[in-house]
Design a protein around this motif. Sequence first.
Motif, PDB file in Angstrom:
ATOM      1  N   PHE A  34       7.595  -6.565  -5.625  1.00  0.00           N
ATOM      2  CA  PHE A  34       6.334  -6.844  -5.998  1.00  0.00           C
ATOM      3  C   PHE A  34       5.470  -5.894  -4.387  1.00  0.00           C
ATOM      4  N   SER A  35       5.956  -3.982  -5.324  1.00  0.00           N
ATOM      5  CA  SER A  35       5.767  -2.872  -3.833  1.00  0.00           C
ATOM      6  C   SER A  35       4.377  -3.124  -3.262  1.00  0.00           C
ATOM      7  N   ALA A  36       4.246  -3.266  -2.614  1.00  0.00           N
ATOM      8  CA  ALA A  36       3.374  -2.749  -1.532  1.00  0.00           C
ATOM      9  C   ALA A  36       2.888  -1.885  -1.573  1.00  0.00           C
ATOM     10  N   GLU A  37       3.550   0.019  -1.479  1.00  0.00           N
ATOM     11  CA  GLU A  37       3.315   1.056  -2.256  1.00  0.00           C
ATOM     12  C   GLU A  37       2.178   0.912  -3.489  1.00  0.00           C
ATOM     13  N   ARG A  38       3.170   0.160  -4.616  1.00  0.00           N
ATOM     14  CA  ARG A  38       2.751   0.390  -5.561  1.00  0.00           C
ATOM     15  C   ARG A  38       1.385   0.201  -6.138  1.00  0.00           C
ATOM     16  N   HIS A  39       1.641  -1.255  -5.058  1.00  0.00           N
ATOM     17  CA  HIS A  39       0.248  -2.347  -5.198  1.00  0.00           C
ATOM     18  C   HIS A  39      -1.238  -1.582  -5.168  1.00  0.00           C
ATOM     19  N   LYS A  40      -0.735  -0.943  -3.991  1.00  0.00           N
ATOM     20  CA  LYS A  40      -2.199   0.182  -3.500  1.00  0.00           C
ATOM     21  C   LYS A  40      -2.716   1.419  -4.592  1.00  0.00           C
ATOM     22  N   GLN A  41      -1.755   2.132  -5.332  1.00  0.00           N
ATOM     23  CA  GLN A  41      -1.021   2.704  -6.214  1.00  0.00           C
ATOM     24  C   GLN A  41      -1.693   2.365  -7.077  1.00  0.00           C
ATOM     25  N   PHE A  42      -2.053   1.519  -7.997  1.00  0.00           N
ATOM     26  CA  PHE A  42      -2.345   0.656  -8.796  1.00  0.00           C
ATOM     27  C   PHE A  42      -3.847   0.965  -8.785  1.00  0.00           C
ATOM     28  N   ILE A  43      -4.496   0.369  -7.132  1.00  0.00           N
ATOM     29  CA  ILE A  43      -5.748  -0.249  -7.643  1.00  0.00           C
ATOM     30  C   ILE A  43      -6.222   1.004  -7.329  1.00  0.00           C
ATOM     31  N   ALA A  44      -5.886   1.875  -6.550  1.00  0.00           N
ATOM     32  CA  ALA A  44      -6.458   2.918  -6.828  1.00  0.00           C
ATOM     33  C   ALA A  44      -7.073   3.788  -8.356  1.00  0.00           C
ATOM     34  N   TYR A  45      -5.452   3.306  -9.056  1.00  0.00           N
ATOM     35  CA  TYR A  45      -6.143   3.866  -9.779  1.00  0.00           C
ATOM     36  C   TYR A  45      -7.247   3.240 -11.266  1.00  0.00           C
ATOM     37  N   ARG A  79     -10.223   4.195 -10.165  1.00  0.00           N
ATOM     38  CA  ARG A  79     -10.656   4.976 -10.085  1.00  0.00           C
ATOM     39  C   ARG A  79     -12.433   6.094 -10.281  1.00  0.00           C
ATOM     40  N   ALA A  80     -12.629   4.974 -11.768  1.00  0.00           N
ATOM     41  CA  ALA A  80     -14.639   5.333 -12.081  1.00  0.00           C
ATOM     42  C   ALA A  80     -14.869   5.527 -10.496  1.00  0.00           C
ATOM     43  N   GLN A  81     -14.463   5.217  -9.724  1.00  0.00           N
ATOM     44  CA  GLN A  81     -15.270   5.152  -8.288  1.00  0.00           C
ATOM     45  C   GLN A  81     -15.142   5.544  -7.105  1.00  0.00           C
ATOM     46  N   GLY A  82     -14.585   6.972  -7.890  1.00  0.00           N
ATOM     47  CA  GLY A  82     -13.468   8.211  -7.681  1.00  0.00           C
ATOM     48  C   GLY A  82     -11.913   8.596  -6.431  1.00  0.00           C
ATOM     49  N   GLU A  83     -12.518   9.447  -5.449  1.00  0.00           N
ATOM     50  CA  GLU A  83     -11.075   9.397  -5.056  1.00  0.00           C
ATOM     51  C   GLU A  83     -11.273   8.191  -3.562  1.00  0.00           C
ATOM     52  N   ALA A  84     -10.033   8.080  -4.367  1.00  0.00           N
ATOM     53  CA  ALA A  84      -9.286   6.541  -3.291  1.00  0.00           C
ATOM     54  C   ALA A  84      -9.516   7.262  -1.650  1.00  0.00           C
ATOM     55  N   ILE A  85     -10.099   6.067  -0.582  1.00  0.00           N
ATOM     56  CA  ILE A  85      -9.474   7.303   0.561  1.00  0.00           C
ATOM     57  C   ILE A  85      -8.289   6.013   1.412  1.00  0.00           C
ATOM     58  N   TYR A  86      -7.195   6.303   1.759  1.00  0.00           N
ATOM     59  CA  TYR A  86      -5.889   5.365   2.477  1.00  0.00           C
ATOM     60  C   TYR A  86      -6.335   5.587   3.797  1.00  0.00           C
ATOM     61  N   ASN A  87      -5.510   4.314   4.350  1.00  0.00           N
ATOM     62  CA  ASN A  87      -5.946   4.094   5.743  1.00  0.00           C
ATOM     63  C   ASN A  87      -5.015   3.107   6.052  1.00  0.00           C
ATOM     64  N   GLY A  88      -4.410   3.123   5.987  1.00  0.00           N
ATOM     65  CA  GLY A  88      -2.602   1.870   6.307  1.00  0.00           C
ATOM     66  C   GLY A  88      -3.269   0.842   5.017  1.00  0.00           C
ATOM     67  N   PRO A  89      -3.218   0.109   4.831  1.00  0.00           N
ATOM     68  CA  PRO A  89      -3.222  -1.018   4.119  1.00  0.00           C
ATOM     69  C   PRO A  89      -4.608  -0.569   3.286  1.00  0.00           C
ATOM     70  N   SER A  90      -5.355  -0.508   3.657  1.00  0.00           N
ATOM     71  CA  SER A  90      -6.850  -0.567   2.504  1.00  0.00           C
ATOM     72  C   SER A  90      -7.033   0.874   1.468  1.00  0.00           C
ATOM     73  N   VAL A  91      -7.294   0.553   0.399  1.00  0.00           N
ATOM     74  CA  VAL A  91      -7.275   1.983  -0.300  1.00  0.00           C
ATOM     75  C   VAL A  91      -9.095   1.496  -0.328  1.00  0.00           C
ATOM     76  N   SER A  92     -10.075   2.352  -0.125  1.00  0.00           N
ATOM     77  CA  SER A  92     -11.278   2.384  -0.208  1.00  0.00           C
ATOM     78  C   SER A  92     -11.876   3.771  -0.427  1.00  0.00           C
ATOM     79  N   PHE A  93     -13.316   3.716  -1.132  1.00  0.00           N
ATOM     80  CA  PHE A  93     -13.370   4.341  -2.170  1.00  0.00           C
ATOM     81  C   PHE A  93     -15.512   4.600  -1.336  1.00  0.00           C
ATOM     82  N   VAL A  94     -15.105   4.377  -0.347  1.00  0.00           N
ATOM     83  CA  VAL A  94     -16.682   4.293   0.682  1.00  0.00           C
ATOM     84  C   VAL A  94     -16.674   4.939   1.686  1.00  0.00           C
TER      85      VAL A  94
END
Length: 274
Positions: A143-154, A157-172
């Motif tokens: 179970f890939s951590a990086e793929r997991h973050k990409q899945f969350i962003a996808y 995606r309706a919330q806008g462009e994802a902001i990556y910061n370490g383990p965080s994937v945020s839209f705010v």
Amino acid sequence: MEIPEHFAELSIRMSEALDESGAGKETVLERRRTFLWREQMEKIAMKLQGRNVECFHFGSQSEGTTIPGLQSDIDLLISFNNENIITEWEDWKAGIKNYLMLRDDTTPPQQYLLQAFKDYIPEPETSLVNDTLVRKDSGQVLFSAERHKQFIAYFDRAQGEAIYNGPSVSFVHNWDIVNASYVRKSLPETELWIDRCRGRHWPPVQLIEAARVASCFLVPAGHPDSDYKHEEWRLSPNLIERMLIFSFNITQIKCYIVLKLIKNLYFLILWEIL
């Protein structure tokens, strides 16, 4: 060493200034109550959306160890209840996602790989059944951590462009949102820390015993020098850290805030020099 006489007056003035800046006892307690309440509200909101999750606010905002000048982000951790993180095959459960924690002598400290298991048979997964899985050189499906973050962003995606910061994937902006995995069993890292703390004045025995049964999290963040930095998950004892900070008295909290201010000022000066 003798303490200069003016230090007492300086300490009192600093304490009063921190009180006025939002680091007084009542403000700290109210901030903690607010964020604990928000955890429950966000959990309910998630359930109404069909997400079976737990929500936690960690970090200085929820601890009450910040003031406006520090411009601290809001940290939200979300863990999914349909995942079972196991340390032994015997802990496998049917009908949910099961991942076995793996590490060896080459794995960096506090880092783990998660081997995927089949949902209805206690056997390791052999196929890449979704985009979050990758195959290790040994053939193990991880179970890939990086793929997991990409899945969350996808997925969001309706919330806008994802902001990556370490383990965080945020839209705010000013929010760090981490989608983590819940580890309910005690781990060697926790036991080692508990053994080191025994017989000391702090933390007290009651806190150590509470830490022993506290859960940890695996957050999607690999070690930068690891061969598996995109697959690794980092162990994060957020609940234990919260208990430690909540055990501080108001004087210790103010000292902690002052140290943060000094650190921020130091790095600001260093940044301007460089």
